[in-house]
Design a protein around this motif. Sequence first.
Motif: not given
Length: 240
Positions: A178, A181-182, A133, A126, A129, A174-175
Amino acid sequence: MSLNTLTKFETFYLNIKANRWYWLFSIFCRLTLAFAFIIAGMIKILGERFASGLSINHPMGAYLEALHQTGYYYTFIGIAQVVAAILLIIPRTVTLGALLYFPIIINIWLLSFSLRFEGSFLTSPLMVLANLYLLVWNYDRLKYILPFNSFSSYGILEKPTKYNNKFPFIFFTGVIITVGLTVLLAQFGYDAMPRNSLSDCKKQFKNTKNEVAGYKFCECIHNNGKPLDECLEEFEKSKK
């Protein structure tokens, strides 16, 4: 990248930079990333072993103990983390901070996944990511060092006098997906995780069909101090 593709991207980028919610999310990323590295960096600068409660029999514990014994190199890593954090906090140096932060957090992420270290198995991807960003957010500064044949000449963008307040539902959905899923990967992505202690390791196998094989795996890690790959190989041979 073709000029047409680049122009479309930059049009999209300019719209993002004018949106208040994307801007607020960039501040959130900056502050959380900075906080994480200040804590981790100061531990190293003060000479304390990171994750000191982790046994040296644990693969990550053995690595951190060896790293702690490197002396000024260990301190240097801590200083680099704190410097990257401070650069992220200061608005004028965010781009430099994101560039310095990126190789450090990539290394932490790969290390966490290769050793299945519970302490940063969830947070490190995370953070990668979030760092990406920030790099994209500062594209107007980074584009001059990227290997593009040509790019728009709008220069470095100033803060808009008035932000667009339209909430980007697709982006934040989407955040959330994500992050979810993580979390699922961290919890259920592997049949065997070393965990941080023998008792925590054994809990994941309790009342399962691989309880015996799992307990042997945990003892292989925490009691015998064998390499993770060797313990995983024995587990795969023993499990049903």
